[in-house]
Every structure is written in C-alpha cells, then in structure tokens.
Design a protein around this motif. Structure first.
Motif: not given
Length: 314
Positions: A182-191
């Motif tokens: 859900c976060t544009n495949n951005n893991l850092a953003r998800a965390r």
DNA sequence: GACCAGGACCAAA
DNA sequence: TTTGGTCATGGT
C-alpha cells in the motif's frame, strides 16, 4: 442509524466544495459515480455523503450512532472551517502590491482548508514524499481497502460502499511486508508508518495536546518530526490540515516555486534545506500574517497548480 | 527516455 | 551547512 439533513444554510458564506475536497489537502474523499454531485468519505466514527445540490446549500447524509458525534450542522461548519473569513485572507496592502495575483486568487474565495482527522493526515502525508498526487491517492485508497473497516451508506442515489481509514491500533499491528503493497512498494515508508502509528496508539503522540493553543508551532514540529519519516514539511502539513493550525505554512516544491516566481524570494531558488525552509516559512508568515498564513498559502498552492501549472488534483 | 512529482535521511565534503 | 545519492513509480 442514519441522518439525513438538508440543506445546510450557508448564510452567504463562500464555499466551493469541489475545490475544498480535491485541492490536495485531503486524500479521503471520493466522487460517487452516477451523475449527481455526490462526495463521500468516512469521517472519524461516521461516514458522510455531501450532495452539493445547488448554490443555495448542501445536503448531508450521515450515518452515525456515535453519541459523541457532533450534530451535522456543527460538524459541517467545523470541518469546512466556515468560521474563517476567507474574504480577508489577503490584506488590502497585499492586493495592492500584487494586483494581478489578487485577480487570480479571487476565483478561489470558496476554497476552504479542512479540519481533518490528525492521524489520517499524518499517514496520508507520510505517503506523499517525492511522488505525484495520483500515486498518493492510490496509496491512501489501498490503505483503507486493505486495513480499514468496510462500510455501506445508503443515500438517495443508491448505496455507497467505502472503507474507513484504519485506526492507529490497526496500523501499529500491521506487518510492514504486507503494508508495503500500500506504500508504493516502499518498505522504509511502511516501517515508518507502523512505528508512527504505534506512537499514536501508545499515547506517545497525543494529538489533543498538540492541537491545544498552548502548544507552540515549534513544539508541534519537534514532537512530530521525532518520528522517522516526518520532517519539517510533513509536520507543518499535519499542523495545518490535521490540527487546525492555520498559521502553519508547509513548503513543498510547488510552494517553493511560487515563492520565487510570485514574490521573488531569493532563498526559493536553491535547494530546500532545513535552514532555507525555515527562512522561507518565516518570510511567508511575515507576508501573509501569523494567524492564517497557511490558509492563505493553500489558496496560493491551489491557484499555482491549477492556473499556472495546469495540474488537476483529482 | 528524460524529467518531475505536496520528501526524508544518510554519508561525505 | 550544503550537496548528492537513495528510495519508488506513474504521468507528461
């Protein structure tokens, strides 16, 4: 239990619902298909559909059995900040100094800065780093659909199926690897979103006390930017759109552009470091006044995007 | 294909 | 204090 109310008497207050909902300050509203001007969003514990039927007023359809919910008229007036006099956003001196710009801005008198839920605002703008509005909206929609509670609201035109925005608790427990979708495949953003949600759920971040007039703008900045993934700009966005701090003046690429183009601020030409951000923010506050600088800034922002850049928010 | 979109953060100079 | 790379992808 469903509310059906009509219409809200605007008492001559200038209100442009479409611009207010889709100028880029909110990513929660949907335009219902099927012709009529129906806008729909889950609001806190209830869901609201607004029908802008004519110039006379609006209808609100509100499903809510929450005892603490405001009466619809009060909710509406507060949400659209109808207490703010948008006619006086730009001073006489300002209009005399920038007559051409004042002419453009006159088209946006009905643009209202919304008093939105602070948690929704926080997560939404954490999704807004260095990407376009369409992608931000997609992220927020996916967050709602994957992690938010589904809801159906009946109204004249049929039934709207929507999803609430997920609660802080729900996102605090989310698996970053799943949230990542859900976060544009951005893991850092998800965390970052999980960690920030945890702070809200645990009470480390208390929006009620941040919204208090006793809390300074600088204290809001430092409290929020203690979260990974929140810098000065997003902290100011949360203050402006989520905490009702209409003096907060967030500066993004667009704002930086018009500060240079329209007002000739020399600091707007370089890169936007923390230092230049503060300089520009202070200068904008001097120009527009401490009380409503951010409110006026949103008018400038929307005007710049639509009139100069030819962009659409929705 | 290059460039920009409502940035934040880290390393390096 | 500033600069440059990194994360990511959709739209123009």
């Amino acid at each position: 239990m469903y509310f059906y109310m009509k219409p809200v008497n605007l008492h001559g207050v200038s209100l442009d619902i479409e611009s207010s909902l889709f100028s880029g300050q909110s990513f929660m509203w949907d335009k219902l298909s099927g012709g009529g001007m129906y806008y729909c969003a889950p609001i806190s514990v209830s869901a609201v559909i607004i029908q802008a039927s004519d110039a006379e007023g609006v209808e609100i359809i509100c499903d809510s059995d929450a005892v603490d919910a405001l009466p619809p008229e009060e909710w509406f007036s507060r949400y659209f900040s109808l207490d703010v006099d948008t006619e006086s956003l730009f001073s006489e001196a300002f209009r005399l100094r920038y007559p051409q710009l004042a002419g453009l801005l006159a088209r946006y008198r009905g643009l209202r800065v919304l008093r939105q839920d602070p948690f929704e605002t926080m997560v939404s703008f954490m999704c807004a780093q260095g990407i376009g509005m369409a992608l931000i909206r997609r992220q927020v929609t996916m967050l709602r659909e994957q992690f938010g509670e589904p809801l159906t609201v009946q109204f004249d035109g049929g039934a709207a199926r929507i999803h609430r925005f997920p609660t802080p608790q729900r996102l605090a427990e989310a698996d970053p690897m799943k949230l990542r979708a859900c976060t544009n495949n951005n893991l850092a953003r998800a965390r970052n979103i999980v960690a920030a949600s945890r702070k809200v759920a645990e009470g480390c971040i208390d929006f009620t006390s941040l919204a208090s007039p006793e809390t300074s703008q600088e204290d809001i900045r430092s409290a929020l930017s203690a979260c990974a993934g929140i810098g000065l700009k997003i902290a100011d966005c949360i203050a402006l759109f989520g905490l009702g701090r209409f003096g907060a003046f967030p500066i993004d690429t667009h704002v930086r552009q018009f500060l240079g183009e329209w007002f000739g601020f020399p600091e707007a030409s370089g890169a936007l470091t923390d230092r230049t951000y503060r300089i520009l923010s202070d200068r904008a506050t001097d120009l527009l006044g401490p009380e409503l600088a951010g409110y006026a800034g949103h008018h400038l922002f929307h005007c710049w995007r639509t009139e100069v850049r030819g962009l659409q928010a929705f």
